[in-house]
Design an enzyme around this catalytic site. Structure first.
Site, PDB file in Angstrom:
ATOM      1  N   CYS A  24       0.856  -1.176   0.000  1.00 52.76           N
ATOM      2  CA  CYS A  24       0.000   0.000   0.000  1.00 52.76           C
ATOM      3  C   CYS A  24       0.901   1.238   0.000  1.00 52.76           C
ATOM      4  CB  CYS A  24      -0.899  -0.010   1.231  1.00 52.76           C
ATOM      5  SG  CYS A  24      -1.859   1.503   1.429  1.00 52.76           S
TER       6      CYS A  24
ATOM      7  N   CYS B 248       0.694   3.203   3.588  1.00 57.28           N
ATOM      8  CA  CYS B 248       1.177   2.711   4.881  1.00 57.28           C
ATOM      9  C   CYS B 248       2.250   1.618   4.791  1.00 57.28           C
ATOM     10  CB  CYS B 248       0.014   2.202   5.725  1.00 57.28           C
ATOM     11  SG  CYS B 248      -0.770   0.720   5.055  1.00 57.28           S
TER      12      CYS B 248
ATOM     13  N   CYS C 135      -7.120  -1.258   1.770  1.00 56.50           N
ATOM     14  CA  CYS C 135      -6.047  -1.694   2.663  1.00 56.50           C
ATOM     15  C   CYS C 135      -6.605  -1.830   4.079  1.00 56.50           C
ATOM     16  CB  CYS C 135      -4.922  -0.665   2.644  1.00 56.50           C
ATOM     17  SG  CYS C 135      -3.614  -0.981   3.847  1.00 56.50           S
TER      18      CYS C 135
ATOM     19  N   CYS D  50      -8.652  -5.878  -9.556  1.00 51.87           N
ATOM     20  CA  CYS D  50      -8.257  -4.830 -10.493  1.00 51.87           C
ATOM     21  C   CYS D  50      -7.808  -3.631  -9.663  1.00 51.87           C
ATOM     22  CB  CYS D  50      -9.456  -4.494 -11.380  1.00 51.87           C
ATOM     23  SG  CYS D  50      -9.086  -3.347 -12.701  1.00 51.87           S
TER      24      CYS D  50
END
Length: 179
Positions: free
Chosen positions: A94, A97, A143, A166
């Site tokens: 991510c 983070c 996330c 996707c």
């Protein structure tokens, strides 16, 4: 049309950021994540605090495209993202983070122009949310650690899951793993 290309040039010229420390200290409630080292190997499960930041903090830390996609649930245009055609071995984290969310072993060419995966690197590291925007029902992928919008999941993917995650390149930071 020239304006669209100018906008893309501005977005791509904005500052980019390095991969955040995946064990950065959050301020929210405890959640369980599967941790991965820099070589993409699973290192265990840990209780970590969710990353919660103000809108102004996210604006300061992310470039315009990353912010629009991850914090405002945007979608980048197909075939222009950094990772739609990437074939190196590694872990996709991510961008907000550093949480490991997808791996190159699960990546496939969907022909859609976005990075596509048949499974996340660990189910605990993502959250699926109902999305009824644009007058259709879809499943959003977010996330688990910071609630960043990553993309959507569809049921038209390959075996073994028949799923296609996707994902927007702008929501990811690729960590190349040397084999």
């Amino acid at each position: 049309m020239p304006f669209a290309f100018a906008g893309l040039a501005v977005l791509s010229s904005r500052r980019s950021r390095s991969i955040p420390d995946p064990r950065s200290v959050g301020t929210g409630p405890l959640i369980e994540l599967v941790l991965f080292d820099d070589r993409g190997r699973r290192t265990g499960v840990a209780q970590v605090k969710r990353v919660v930041k103000s809108d102004s903090e996210w604006r300061h830390e992310l470039n315009l495209e990353q912010y629009a996609v991850t914090r405002k649930k945007g979608t980048e245009p197909p075939y222009i993202g950094a990772y739609w055609n990437r074939h190196d071995s590694g872990v996709y984290r991510c961008v907000c983070c550093g949480n490991a969310v997808f791996g190159s072993a699960e990546k496939f060419d969907s022909g859609t122009g976005w990075p596509s995966f048949w499974a996340p690197v660990a189910d605990q590291n993502i959250r699926l949310n109902k999305d009824v925007s644009f007058l259709i029902e879809r499943t959003e992928v977010a996330c688990s650690e910071c609630d960043a919008h990553l993309g959507h999941v569809f049921d038209d993917g390959p075996a073994p899951t028949s799923l296609r995650y996707c994902i927007n390149s702008a929501s990811l930071a690729f960590q190349w793993v040397r084999e």
